[in-house]
Design a protein around this motif. Structure first.
Motif, short mmCIF file in Angstrom:
data_model
loop_
_atom_site.label_atom_id
_atom_site.label_comp_id
_atom_site.label_asym_id
_atom_site.label_seq_id
_atom_site.Cartn_x
_atom_site.Cartn_y
_atom_site.Cartn_z
N UNK A 131 0.82 -1.21 0.00
CA UNK A 131 0.00 0.00 0.00
C UNK A 131 0.86 1.26 0.00
N UNK A 132 1.97 1.23 0.71
CA UNK A 132 2.91 2.35 0.65
C UNK A 132 3.38 2.57 -0.78
N UNK A 133 3.71 1.50 -1.43
CA UNK A 133 4.17 1.58 -2.82
C UNK A 133 3.09 2.16 -3.73
N UNK A 134 1.86 1.71 -3.56
CA UNK A 134 0.76 2.21 -4.39
C UNK A 134 0.49 3.68 -4.10
N UNK A 135 0.55 4.07 -2.85
CA UNK A 135 0.31 5.45 -2.50
C UNK A 135 1.34 6.38 -3.14
N UNK A 136 2.60 5.97 -3.14
CA UNK A 136 3.64 6.79 -3.73
C UNK A 136 3.53 6.84 -5.25
N UNK A 137 2.85 5.87 -5.83
CA UNK A 137 2.59 5.88 -7.27
C UNK A 137 1.27 6.56 -7.61
N UNK A 138 0.66 7.22 -6.60
CA UNK A 138 -0.62 7.91 -6.78
C UNK A 138 -1.74 6.97 -7.21
N UNK A 139 -1.66 5.74 -6.75
CA UNK A 139 -2.70 4.76 -7.03
C UNK A 139 -3.61 4.63 -5.82
N UNK A 140 -4.88 4.46 -6.07
CA UNK A 140 -5.85 4.36 -4.98
C UNK A 140 -5.66 3.04 -4.23
N UNK A 141 -6.06 3.07 -2.97
CA UNK A 141 -5.98 1.85 -2.18
C UNK A 141 -7.07 0.87 -2.60
N UNK A 142 -6.85 -0.38 -2.24
CA UNK A 142 -7.81 -1.43 -2.60
C UNK A 142 -8.07 -2.29 -1.37
N UNK A 143 -8.88 -1.78 -0.43
CA UNK A 143 -9.09 -2.52 0.82
C UNK A 143 -9.69 -3.91 0.62
N UNK A 144 -10.56 -4.04 -0.39
CA UNK A 144 -11.14 -5.37 -0.63
C UNK A 144 -10.06 -6.37 -1.02
N UNK A 145 -9.15 -5.94 -1.88
CA UNK A 145 -8.04 -6.82 -2.28
C UNK A 145 -7.16 -7.16 -1.09
N UNK A 146 -6.92 -6.18 -0.21
CA UNK A 146 -6.10 -6.43 0.96
C UNK A 146 -6.76 -7.46 1.88
N UNK A 147 -8.06 -7.32 2.10
CA UNK A 147 -8.75 -8.26 2.97
C UNK A 147 -8.79 -9.66 2.36
N UNK A 148 -9.01 -9.74 1.08
CA UNK A 148 -9.00 -11.05 0.42
C UNK A 148 -7.63 -11.70 0.57
N UNK A 149 -6.59 -10.91 0.33
CA UNK A 149 -5.23 -11.45 0.42
C UNK A 149 -4.88 -11.84 1.85
N UNK A 150 -5.21 -10.98 2.79
CA UNK A 150 -4.76 -11.17 4.17
C UNK A 150 -5.58 -12.20 4.94
N UNK A 151 -6.81 -12.48 4.51
CA UNK A 151 -7.63 -13.45 5.23
C UNK A 151 -7.82 -14.76 4.46
N UNK A 152 -8.02 -14.65 3.15
CA UNK A 152 -8.27 -15.87 2.37
C UNK A 152 -7.00 -16.69 2.19
N UNK A 153 -5.89 -16.04 1.91
CA UNK A 153 -4.63 -16.77 1.72
C UNK A 153 -4.23 -17.55 2.97
N UNK A 154 -4.23 -16.95 4.17
CA UNK A 154 -3.94 -17.76 5.37
C UNK A 154 -4.93 -18.89 5.59
N UNK A 155 -6.21 -18.64 5.26
CA UNK A 155 -7.21 -19.70 5.45
C UNK A 155 -6.90 -20.91 4.57
N UNK A 156 -6.55 -20.63 3.31
CA UNK A 156 -6.23 -21.74 2.40
C UNK A 156 -4.96 -22.46 2.82
N UNK A 157 -3.92 -21.70 3.16
CA UNK A 157 -2.66 -22.31 3.55
C UNK A 157 -2.81 -23.12 4.84
N UNK A 158 -3.50 -22.54 5.83
CA UNK A 158 -3.67 -23.25 7.10
C UNK A 158 -4.52 -24.50 6.92
N UNK A 159 -5.59 -24.41 6.17
CA UNK A 159 -6.46 -25.57 5.95
C UNK A 159 -5.72 -26.69 5.25
N UNK A 160 -4.98 -26.33 4.20
CA UNK A 160 -4.26 -27.36 3.46
C UNK A 160 -3.19 -28.02 4.32
#
Length: 322
Positions: free
Chosen positions: A95-124
């Motif tokens: 997000x720091x990188x995107x902000x410095x590139x004048x790109x808008x944040x993507x909270x939905x993408x962050x939540x998907x990445x931060x919650x779904x990825x651990x769920x899949x890795x932990x379950x497997x």
């Protein structure tokens, strides 16, 4: 583009400075990182407390149903939330990188990445570990370890190692972006600008070091376990386990220190080349058309880039917007 949340801070009427990241955008990521840290720490505390003081209900090593269920649930809880902290750390750097590139944040993408990825890795990882008989303690052969334990280690340590590599790269690129933005926007790069960049670089360094200090012992222990499976250095492994038991939960405290400003005193944004008494928000300086008259400086703080007309007419107009 708003740089408020990665600029160093200056305390009002205080000489010392603290560097803090403060904005609604960055704070949202930090809040969810703190939530994941808190939930993981609660899991560690509850499991340790029950193993130490309620041994009859949940013995540490047993084939009883209650022990297996408790071990599986607590392991899933702790592994999921700690993995989530790693991905929130990655989201913060991204997000720091995107902000410095004048790109808008993507909270939905962050939540998907931060919650779904651990769920899949932990379950497997835990499914392979506890299937088919949920008895992960009865693994005495190397083949059994490779088929039951190794996948869970991979699901845990591979994302950790990847983030250890990716985050420093992102922060290095972000530091270069900050240096470029300050130089272009202010039209100068003096000692004050260097101090600002150094402050941001220091902040990124502490964030990276915190992650390494808390999780590098786990990575070293995993490498030793699988590289020296036949002749394990037990004293070294046990020592690493003690270090892990201390440093893993300590991540919550260290993150609270490095992701927030280091003081609660009144403070204002410390923008390079701004007057000592100026506490205007950064958005004022970010407007390219905001100019005020200031007296020229005759030291290193004098702008390095001045137009030909400015030199001819000796116009006292600061290109810093101050």
């Amino acid at each position: 583009m708003d740089l408020n949340w990665i600029l160093p801070r200056r305390h009002k009427d205080v000489i010392h400075r603290s560097f803090g990241f403060s904005s609604t955008r960055g704070r949202q990521v930090v809040v969810w990182l703190a939530v994941a840290d808190l939930m993981a720490s609660i899991g560690v505390f509850v499991r340790s407390f029950l193993w130490l003081y309620v041994k009859d209900l949940v013995p540490a090593v047993s084939d009883s149903l209650s022990s297996v269920v408790f071990c599986a649930v607590s392991s899933a809880w702790i592994q999921f939330f700690y993995t989530a902290t790693w991905f929130w750390t990655l989201c913060y750097a991204f997000d720091v990188r995107r902000m410095l590139k004048s790109q808008s944040e993507c909270p939905i993408c962050y939540h998907i990445t931060a919650w779904l990825s651990p769920a899949l890795l932990t379950s497997a990882g835990l499914f392979v570990l506890y299937a088919p008989d949920a008895n992960c303690h009865d693994v005495s052969t190397l083949s059994g370890a490779l088929t039951h334990i190794m996948p869970n280690y991979g699901a845990t340590f591979l994302p950790m190692a990847a983030i250890m590599i990716v985050n420093p790269i992102l922060y290095c690129c972000s530091t270069q972006d900050v240096k470029f933005i300050i130089s272009v926007r202010l039209g100068q790069y003096t000692q004050k600008e260097r101090n600002t960049v150094d402050g941001i670089k220091t902040k990124f360094l502490f964030i990276t070091l915190t992650f390494y200090i808390c999780w590098l012992p786990n990575l070293i222990c995993g490498v030793l376990l699988w590289s020296l499976w036949v002749h394990l250095p037990q004293s070294v492994i046990v020592s690493l386990w003690y270090v892990m038991a201390v440093m893993n939960p300590l991540q919550a405290l260290l993150n609270a220190m490095v992701y927030r400003r280091w003081s609660c005193d009144a403070e204002c944004i410390s923008w390079p080349c701004s007057p000592c008494g100026d506490s205007s928000p950064l958005s004022v300086y970010s407007q390219p058309h905001s100019f005020n008259h200031v007296a020229p400086l005759q030291d290193e703080d004098t702008p390095l880039l001045r137009s030909h007309e400015d030199r001819i007419h000796n116009t006292r107009m600061s290109i810093n917007g101050i």
